[in-house]
Motif scaffolding. Structure first.
Motif, PDB file in Angstrom:
ATOM      1  N   VAL A  47      -0.440   7.035   3.958  1.00  0.00           N
ATOM      2  CA  VAL A  47      -1.359   8.161   3.868  1.00  0.00           C
ATOM      3  C   VAL A  47      -0.953   9.232   4.875  1.00  0.00           C
ATOM      4  O   VAL A  47      -0.844  10.402   4.533  1.00  0.00           O
ATOM      5  CB  VAL A  47      -2.817   7.705   4.127  1.00  0.00           C
ATOM      6  CG1 VAL A  47      -3.771   8.879   4.076  1.00  0.00           C
ATOM      7  CG2 VAL A  47      -3.232   6.650   3.126  1.00  0.00           C
ATOM      8  N   GLY A 103       0.822  -1.199   0.000  1.00  0.00           N
ATOM      9  CA  GLY A 103       0.000   0.000   0.000  1.00  0.00           C
ATOM     10  C   GLY A 103       0.853   1.243   0.000  1.00  0.00           C
ATOM     11  O   GLY A 103       2.076   1.188  -0.167  1.00  0.00           O
ATOM     12  N   THR A 104       0.188   2.372   0.209  1.00  0.00           N
ATOM     13  CA  THR A 104       0.843   3.674   0.191  1.00  0.00           C
ATOM     14  C   THR A 104       0.584   4.374   1.514  1.00  0.00           C
ATOM     15  O   THR A 104      -0.559   4.398   2.006  1.00  0.00           O
ATOM     16  CB  THR A 104       0.275   4.521  -0.962  1.00  0.00           C
ATOM     17  OG1 THR A 104       0.455   3.798  -2.185  1.00  0.00           O
ATOM     18  CG2 THR A 104       0.982   5.854  -1.067  1.00  0.00           C
ATOM     19  N   ARG A 109      -0.704   5.321   8.932  1.00  0.00           N
ATOM     20  CA  ARG A 109      -1.889   4.795   8.225  1.00  0.00           C
ATOM     21  C   ARG A 109      -1.500   4.506   6.783  1.00  0.00           C
ATOM     22  O   ARG A 109      -0.937   5.352   6.096  1.00  0.00           O
ATOM     23  CB  ARG A 109      -3.041   5.781   8.264  1.00  0.00           C
ATOM     24  CG  ARG A 109      -4.221   5.283   7.420  1.00  0.00           C
ATOM     25  CD  ARG A 109      -5.501   5.898   7.796  1.00  0.00           C
ATOM     26  NE  ARG A 109      -5.886   5.354   9.102  1.00  0.00           N
ATOM     27  CZ  ARG A 109      -6.961   5.736   9.764  1.00  0.00           C
ATOM     28  NH1 ARG A 109      -7.755   6.630   9.262  1.00  0.00           N
ATOM     29  NH2 ARG A 109      -7.242   5.206  10.938  1.00  0.00           N
ATOM     30  N   ASP A 155      -3.509  -1.575  -1.321  1.00  0.00           N
ATOM     31  CA  ASP A 155      -3.837  -1.653  -2.746  1.00  0.00           C
ATOM     32  C   ASP A 155      -5.239  -2.190  -2.989  1.00  0.00           C
ATOM     33  O   ASP A 155      -5.856  -1.888  -3.999  1.00  0.00           O
ATOM     34  CB  ASP A 155      -2.815  -2.522  -3.487  1.00  0.00           C
ATOM     35  CG  ASP A 155      -1.453  -1.852  -3.600  1.00  0.00           C
ATOM     36  OD1 ASP A 155      -1.347  -0.636  -3.304  1.00  0.00           O
ATOM     37  OD2 ASP A 155      -0.493  -2.538  -3.986  1.00  0.00           O
ATOM     38  N   ARG A 213      -2.897   3.114   3.050  1.00  0.00           N
ATOM     39  CA  ARG A 213      -4.008   2.777   2.149  1.00  0.00           C
ATOM     40  C   ARG A 213      -3.551   1.573   1.345  1.00  0.00           C
ATOM     41  O   ARG A 213      -2.616   1.642   0.565  1.00  0.00           O
ATOM     42  CB  ARG A 213      -4.334   3.937   1.213  1.00  0.00           C
ATOM     43  CG  ARG A 213      -5.263   3.591   0.071  1.00  0.00           C
ATOM     44  CD  ARG A 213      -6.722   3.570   0.366  1.00  0.00           C
ATOM     45  NE  ARG A 213      -7.162   4.773   1.045  1.00  0.00           N
ATOM     46  CZ  ARG A 213      -8.215   4.810   1.850  1.00  0.00           C
ATOM     47  NH1 ARG A 213      -8.915   3.737   2.074  1.00  0.00           N
ATOM     48  NH2 ARG A 213      -8.563   5.917   2.439  1.00  0.00           N
ATOM     49  N   GLN A 272       4.233  10.499   3.769  1.00  0.00           N
ATOM     50  CA  GLN A 272       3.088  10.375   2.874  1.00  0.00           C
ATOM     51  C   GLN A 272       3.550  10.072   1.441  1.00  0.00           C
ATOM     52  O   GLN A 272       4.501  10.674   0.947  1.00  0.00           O
ATOM     53  CB  GLN A 272       2.279  11.662   2.891  1.00  0.00           C
ATOM     54  CG  GLN A 272       1.027  11.606   2.051  1.00  0.00           C
ATOM     55  CD  GLN A 272       0.230  12.890   2.148  1.00  0.00           C
ATOM     56  OE1 GLN A 272       0.692  13.888   2.683  1.00  0.00           O
ATOM     57  NE2 GLN A 272      -0.976  12.867   1.627  1.00  0.00           N
ATOM     58  N   GLY A 319      -7.794  -1.308  -1.350  1.00  0.00           N
ATOM     59  CA  GLY A 319      -8.749  -0.261  -0.991  1.00  0.00           C
ATOM     60  C   GLY A 319      -8.939  -0.061   0.496  1.00  0.00           C
ATOM     61  O   GLY A 319      -9.442   0.973   0.913  1.00  0.00           O
ATOM     62  N   THR A 347      -7.617   0.127   4.670  1.00  0.00           N
ATOM     63  CA  THR A 347      -6.537   0.833   5.365  1.00  0.00           C
ATOM     64  C   THR A 347      -6.053  -0.012   6.530  1.00  0.00           C
ATOM     65  O   THR A 347      -6.794  -0.833   7.064  1.00  0.00           O
ATOM     66  CB  THR A 347      -6.995   2.205   5.917  1.00  0.00           C
ATOM     67  OG1 THR A 347      -8.072   2.011   6.824  1.00  0.00           O
ATOM     68  CG2 THR A 347      -7.398   3.149   4.807  1.00  0.00           C
ATOM     69  N   GLN A 348      -4.798   0.200   6.895  1.00  0.00           N
ATOM     70  CA  GLN A 348      -4.223  -0.436   8.085  1.00  0.00           C
ATOM     71  C   GLN A 348      -3.398   0.601   8.821  1.00  0.00           C
ATOM     72  O   GLN A 348      -2.711   1.415   8.194  1.00  0.00           O
ATOM     73  CB  GLN A 348      -3.324  -1.613   7.708  1.00  0.00           C
ATOM     74  CG  GLN A 348      -4.091  -2.840   7.302  1.00  0.00           C
ATOM     75  CD  GLN A 348      -3.202  -4.075   7.303  1.00  0.00           C
ATOM     76  OE1 GLN A 348      -2.203  -4.153   8.016  1.00  0.00           O
ATOM     77  NE2 GLN A 348      -3.572  -5.049   6.498  1.00  0.00           N
ATOM     78  N   ASP A 349      -3.482   0.575  10.146  1.00  0.00           N
ATOM     79  CA  ASP A 349      -2.654   1.432  10.988  1.00  0.00           C
ATOM     80  C   ASP A 349      -1.590   0.570  11.640  1.00  0.00           C
ATOM     81  O   ASP A 349      -1.895  -0.495  12.182  1.00  0.00           O
ATOM     82  CB  ASP A 349      -3.488   2.116  12.065  1.00  0.00           C
ATOM     83  CG  ASP A 349      -4.461   3.136  11.490  1.00  0.00           C
ATOM     84  OD1 ASP A 349      -4.180   3.663  10.401  1.00  0.00           O
ATOM     85  OD2 ASP A 349      -5.488   3.415  12.129  1.00  0.00           O
TER      86      ASP A 349
END
Length: 139
Positions: free
Chosen positions: A41, A38-39, A104, A108, A106, A125, A110, A112-114
């Protein structure tokens, strides 16, 4: 070349092309699909309040002793114990507060994970990461 032979060759070429075609869900940007990627955020620092239990007990006992010495009666001992417990609880919570950095991601897919860290992990970010075993790895 006969048209039937040309058709056979064309069909074989088409079949071989389809056999090696990318799956329908493959990414168009050339990257492989990654369920754990993911990316970033946001990265936020927050305070995680600790327990004031030890402070409550120590403050309560200390307050009771002071109340007993000062007032020499049960009421003074009880009031001192309650006041000491309240003060000890507040002090204990303040003393055991930890700084937490929460990143956090986002995903891939869709969602989210913290992911929390006890010090600044240095993620910013827009960085691409993989989430694995409760930690992050840069891609």
């Amino acid at each position: 070349m006969h048209s039937s032979m040309r058709g056979l060759i064309y069909g074989a070429m088409l079949a071989s092309t389809m056999a090696f075609a990318a799956p329908a869900d493959a990414r168009q940007d050339g990257r492989r699909h990654c369920d754990a990627c993911g990316t970033v955020v946001t990265t936020n620092r927050k305070d995680e309040k600790g327990s004031g239990t030890a402070g409550t007990v120590i403050g309560g006992v200390g307050g009771a002793v002071v109340g007993n010495v000062a007032g020499h009666n049960t009421t003074s001992t009880i009031l001192g114990g309650v006041g000491g417990a309240i003060a000890g609880n507040l002090i204990g919570k303040k003393m055991s507060t930890k700084k937490i950095w929460s990143v956090r991601v986002r995903m891939d897919d869709g969602g989210t994970q913290d992911v929390d860290f006890d010090r600044d992990p240095g993620y910013r970010q827009g960085q691409r990461v993989r989430v694995a075993n409760g930690t992050l790895n840069r891609l």
